[in-house]
Design an enzyme around this catalytic site. Structure first.
Site, PDB file in Angstrom:
ATOM      1  N   CYS A   1      53.372  76.913   8.922  1.00 54.23           N
ATOM      2  CA  CYS A   1      53.901  76.393   7.675  1.00 54.23           C
ATOM      3  C   CYS A   1      53.529  74.765   7.781  1.00 54.23           C
ATOM      4  O   CYS A   1      53.009  74.270   6.614  1.00 54.23           O
ATOM      5  CB  CYS A   1      55.215  76.295   7.567  1.00 54.23           C
ATOM      6  SG  CYS A   1      55.983  78.266   7.522  1.00 54.23           S
TER       7      CYS A   1
ATOM      8  N   ASP B   1      53.921  40.179  33.240  1.00 54.80           N
ATOM      9  CA  ASP B   1      54.060  38.967  33.112  1.00 54.80           C
ATOM     10  C   ASP B   1      55.078  38.422  34.049  1.00 54.80           C
ATOM     11  O   ASP B   1      56.003  39.227  34.289  1.00 54.80           O
ATOM     12  CB  ASP B   1      54.024  38.720  31.587  1.00 54.80           C
ATOM     13  CG  ASP B   1      54.385  37.243  31.435  1.00 54.80           C
ATOM     14  OD1 ASP B   1      53.513  36.282  31.630  1.00 54.80           O
ATOM     15  OD2 ASP B   1      55.262  36.896  30.602  1.00 54.80           O
TER      16      ASP B   1
ATOM     17  N   ASP C   1      51.264  37.237  25.207  1.00 58.92           N
ATOM     18  CA  ASP C   1      51.058  38.621  26.057  1.00 58.92           C
ATOM     19  C   ASP C   1      50.599  39.622  24.996  1.00 58.92           C
ATOM     20  O   ASP C   1      50.417  40.495  25.293  1.00 58.92           O
ATOM     21  CB  ASP C   1      52.299  38.959  26.585  1.00 58.92           C
ATOM     22  CG  ASP C   1      53.019  38.158  27.521  1.00 58.92           C
ATOM     23  OD1 ASP C   1      51.945  37.629  28.481  1.00 58.92           O
ATOM     24  OD2 ASP C   1      54.123  37.720  27.650  1.00 58.92           O
TER      25      ASP C   1
ATOM     26  N   ASP D   1      56.578  39.516  27.284  1.00 53.69           N
ATOM     27  CA  ASP D   1      57.663  39.159  26.055  1.00 53.69           C
ATOM     28  C   ASP D   1      57.140  37.989  25.216  1.00 53.69           C
ATOM     29  O   ASP D   1      57.758  37.764  24.202  1.00 53.69           O
ATOM     30  CB  ASP D   1      58.959  38.697  26.713  1.00 53.69           C
ATOM     31  CG  ASP D   1      58.610  37.392  27.400  1.00 53.69           C
ATOM     32  OD1 ASP D   1      57.697  36.969  28.082  1.00 53.69           O
ATOM     33  OD2 ASP D   1      59.765  36.549  27.530  1.00 53.69           O
TER      34      ASP D   1
ATOM     35  N   CYS E   1      57.484  77.721  10.576  1.00 54.75           N
ATOM     36  CA  CYS E   1      56.841  78.001  11.898  1.00 54.75           C
ATOM     37  C   CYS E   1      55.768  76.789  11.797  1.00 54.75           C
ATOM     38  O   CYS E   1      55.536  76.081  10.894  1.00 54.75           O
ATOM     39  CB  CYS E   1      56.542  79.245  12.076  1.00 54.75           C
ATOM     40  SG  CYS E   1      55.329  79.785  10.730  1.00 54.75           S
TER      41      CYS E   1
ATOM     42  N   CYS F   1      35.176  37.314  -5.722  1.00 52.43           N
ATOM     43  CA  CYS F   1      34.115  36.990  -6.679  1.00 52.43           C
ATOM     44  C   CYS F   1      33.364  38.148  -6.863  1.00 52.43           C
ATOM     45  O   CYS F   1      33.375  39.181  -6.339  1.00 52.43           O
ATOM     46  CB  CYS F   1      33.175  35.718  -6.291  1.00 52.43           C
ATOM     47  SG  CYS F   1      32.232  36.018  -4.734  1.00 52.43           S
TER      48      CYS F   1
ATOM     49  N   CYS G   1      31.472  39.507  -4.039  1.00 50.82           N
ATOM     50  CA  CYS G   1      32.191  40.242  -3.247  1.00 50.82           C
ATOM     51  C   CYS G   1      32.191  41.843  -3.613  1.00 50.82           C
ATOM     52  O   CYS G   1      31.791  42.711  -2.858  1.00 50.82           O
ATOM     53  CB  CYS G   1      33.584  39.979  -3.163  1.00 50.82           C
ATOM     54  SG  CYS G   1      33.842  37.977  -2.456  1.00 50.82           S
TER      55      CYS G   1
END
Length: 797
Positions: A85, A485, A689, A685, A82, A16, A19
């Site tokens: 560059c 874990d 976690d 996993d 190099c 709006c 904002c």
């Protein structure tokens, strides 16, 4: 303060007018910002601010509660030679409005850009062109191998011709130690040296001119100045010699150019080898597949497939897509994708990965991922991103490279003036200055870090270790603590029978009866019973009148007996007691095991036996912890499970640091606390976690885990083998060692070579050879990483 420019920032989250006002006020507070306007319709903010204030503008937007969307772009850069560059291309691209960050990699000749909003690619290409180089938008789907091969072929022919012309010039010098004093006439030396200088050496003049026009210096400028000085001095000596035989330096200029071309050719070949991991992965992508439509087989391009299509994979073929096996049984060779050396059995319901090789059976596969969403495509993206990224140590090299060439030019001028003022002939002063220019070329400096990172990440990927960013690769060698874990990381995550005992001592009969009750059930505990029965080769009979006892267990009739298998509540409701099994039950409950009682309800109510279910350790978990301990790395167990089950796993693995019953929200806090004692790696996993993986110095996601965990981690293990954790830390240590070795040699060549050249102890020919050798040795040293294998892992396969 830098020059003021106009920024057009995309803003996400505005809904709006208030904002837009909030964003405008936030941007107006940034130091030096002016002419701020926010357009809600286009979701953009325009602001005039100093060129270096982009980070401050983005922070202001984010503090106001909104975000600045980012996108990435890869450019292929041609003409870099190099480290200086690299710095010049980065500075040129950073000046383009909308470019948030730039990382240029000399080894793979690409620029990785993070952009804000829509930035015209042509504007970026023009910026590179103005800096003295050429660029194009890099296309991931198009292999660069053919282009590289053609360029290598051109470089090879240029090198052969340059050497063929330079050899007669240097022949007299090579023959002198054998007492043969012979010299080509001046006109012959001129005829041989001129094509080398201006035809095969033209690349140095072109690149040097572009650098000078852009107000900078590079390796090509040093070579062009040095060899031109030698060539020009030879012309002067020849023109003023009169009747005497002039002392010419054509051979020095020609040989230096030939040696530099040799070094660049060997360097290009070696750089191509560092990218071999990417090419090997790209080669796994099949181009066609056999699609099954209404029972008919049809050969189609991969691009024609859609999700849920059926694909037939014959023995020996590569799986064209990621999918699920619908019909058939076989094995899959996933070595090049996950690093798993043993074939993996596949049957209906199992997942297959595109690029893996089908074994002995025909499989019907339903497509579940295509194109950029396949596992192989994601692996390639991860490896490419890691190889394009810069390690933190590279920042030092970048700072040095910015001042390196100007410093060398000043040193060469000081050498020229010093020798001349000391009373030496002008030609001696000039030759020594040329030697300084030639020896100091910073090629090795620019290649030291990226070649090691490319080789390290490439060999790690071949063994199933995906390193997402260079910082993770660099820091992993410092890890002092690894936090694991439990479920799915150190343990299989599926219940197995940990203990069982039969009242009459007949464990096989106990398993047979329990298996009969569980036959056909999908419950994880039922699968554990049936798996145990299958492992012992027991035949499980059918039961009749099977009945599920909600919240308690299952019951059924077998050979005139009413049997039941369930928890303590079922036992109590049956009016039976644990009897002789009570002591075992208490001990197993303290271990955190899940107990199931097998009882006979009719005709003779009694307890037949007891099962204790628990998670089992993954193969290799013990070796992983032992390998870490051997390297003085402390292992920690972090789990939300009860203390009993955590203690059992910890004792089996020899882990003394146990953090049990930790809520998912508190895992990150535990990791943060451990970071006070050193560098911490977190291995997990699951979704729960992810915060801890992000909080750790190094996050390591186990293969087979969730995408959320993999996104949060800096390192992903393609298979759930805990032994890959110490292997990942080992390849990090090896790679970082190579980076340090390369930087050491790159600096040492200059620290030793420049003074030797300045004091007249190194002629231009030897300086050219040393300069070429420095680049080749740095890249060759990095390529030694390709021989790395996780030895401890191989020994326990």
């Amino acid at each position: 303060m830098s020059e003021s420019i106009t920024f057009d920032l995309p803003i996400a989250g505005m809904t709006c007018a208030s904002c837009a006002g909030r964003v405008e006020r936030a941007l107006s507070k940034v130091n030096g910002a002016s002419a701020v306007s926010v357009n809600l319709a286009t979701e953009q903010a325009r602001v005039q601010a100093p060129g270096d204030s982009l980070p401050a503008l983005m922070q202001a937007v984010e503090r106001a509660g909104y975000s600045v969307p980012r996108q990435t772009l890869e450019l292929s850069i041609d003409g870099m030679t190099c480290a200086s560059c690299v710095g010049r291309v980065e500075r040129a691209l950073k000046k383009v409005p909308g470019v948030n960050s730039v990382s240029v990699n000399l080894a793979n000749e690409r620029a990785h850009l993070q952009l804000l909003g829509q930035v015209d690619a042509q504007t970026l290409l023009d910026a590179v062109s103005k800096a003295g180089y050429s660029a194009s938008v890099w296309q991931a789907e198009r292999s660069q191998s053919d282009d590289q091969q053609k360029r290598l072929l051109r470089e090879r022919w240029a090198l052969i011709c340059a050497i063929a012309l330079a050899l007669p010039l240097v022949a007299p010098m090579l023959l002198q130690p054998f007492g043969i004093h012979w010299m080509l006439p001046a006109w012959a030396q001129f005829a041989l040296a001129t094509p080398v200088q201006f035809i095969f050496g033209a690349r140095f003049y072109v690149a040097a001119w572009k650098a000078v026009r852009a107000g900078a210096g590079n390796m090509d400028l040093l070579v062009a100045l040095g060899t031109s000085a030698g060539y020009g001095l030879s012309l002067y000596e020849w023109a003023t010699a009169g009747e005497r035989m002039p002392h010419l330096y054509f051979e020095a200029s020609a040989v230096v150019i030939a040696l530099v071309l040799l070094g660049k050719y060997l360097e290009s070949r070696a750089k191509r080898q560092t990218a071999s991991a990417i090419r090997a992965l790209e080669a796994l992508r099949p181009e066609r597949a056999i699609q099954v439509i209404d029972g008919r087989e049809q050969d189609v391009a991969i691009s024609a497939l859609r999700l849920n299509d059926l694909v037939l994979v014959k023995p020996g073929e590569r799986f064209p897509v990621d999918g699920e096996v619908i019909d058939g049984q076989s094995h899959a060779d996933e070595a090049l994708i996950s690093g798993e050396s043993l074939p993996v059995p596949k049957q209906p319901g199992d997942k297959v990965t595109g690029g893996a090789i089908n074994g002995e059976g025909r499989l019907l596969v339903r497509t579940q991922a295509l194109g950029a969403e396949t596992v192989l495509a994601r692996i390639i993206r991860l490896v490419e991103d890691a190889q394009a990224a810069k390690a933190p140590i590279q920042k030092l090299v970048d700072k040095v490279s910015q001042i390196f060439v100007p410093t060398v030019l000043l040193l060469a001028l000081a050498t020229l003036l010093g020798w001349w003022l000391y009373g030496a002939p002008l030609e001696t002063a000039l030759i020594n200055a040329v030697a300084v220019l030639v020896i100091a070329c910073p090629c090795a400096l620019g290649l030291a870090t990226p070649t090691a990172i490319m080789a390290g990440t490439g060999v790690a990927a071949r063994h199933g270790i995906l390193i997402k960013d260079a910082e993770a690769l660099e820091r992993a060698h410092e890890v002092s603590s690894v936090v694991f874990d439990k479920t799915g990381t150190l343990t299989s995550g599926t219940p197995r029978i940990a203990h069982l005992t039969a009242v009459d001592g007949d464990e096989d009969q106990l398993l047979t009866l329990a298996g009969a009750l569980q036959r056909g059930s999908e419950h994880p505990l039922a699968k554990a019973v049936l798996d145990a029965a299958a492992e012992r080769g027991l035949k499980v009979p059918d039961v009749s009148d099977s009945q599920s006892l909600t919240g308690r267990g299952i019951a059924g009739d077998l050979a005139g007996r009413r049997l039941a298998l369930g928890n303590r509540r079922m036992l109590d409701e049956s009016g039976l007691s644990a009897g002789l099994l009570s002591e075992s039950a208490e001990a197993w409950e303290r271990e955190g095991r899940t107990l199931s009682w097998l009882i006979e309800q009719r005709p003779d109510p009694k307890v037949l036996g007891l099962f204790a279910f628990g998670d089992t350790l993954k193969p290799g978990a013990l070796q992983a912890v032992q390998q870490l301990a051997a390297r003085n790395i402390h292992s920690h167990l972090l789990t939300g499970d009860n203390r009993g089950s955590a203690r059992v796993v910890a004792e089996a693995l020899g882990i003394s640091n146990v953090h049990a019953e930790v809520l998912p929200a508190d895992k990150a806090a535990t990791v943060t606390e451990l970071k006070k004692t050193g560098v911490v790696a977190m291995v997990g996993d699951g979704i729960n976690d992810a915060p801890a993986l992000a909080a750790a110095d190094i996050g390591i996601a186990m293969g087979g885990g969730t995408d959320v965990a993999m996104h949060a981690a800096g390192i992903t293990l393609m298979r759930g083998d805990p032994r890959l954790v110490p292997a990942a830390l080992e390849i990090s240590r090896k790679t970082y060692a190579k980076i340090r070795q390369n930087l050491f040699w790159a600096f040492v060549y200059n620290l030793i070579g420049i003074p030797l050249a300045a004091f007249g102890l190194l002629n231009p020919v030897l300086a050219g050879a040393a300069m070429a050798l420095s680049s080749v040795s740095v890249v060759s040293n990095a390529l030694l990483l390709k021989t790395w294998k996780p030895k401890d892992l191989e020994e326990h396969r």
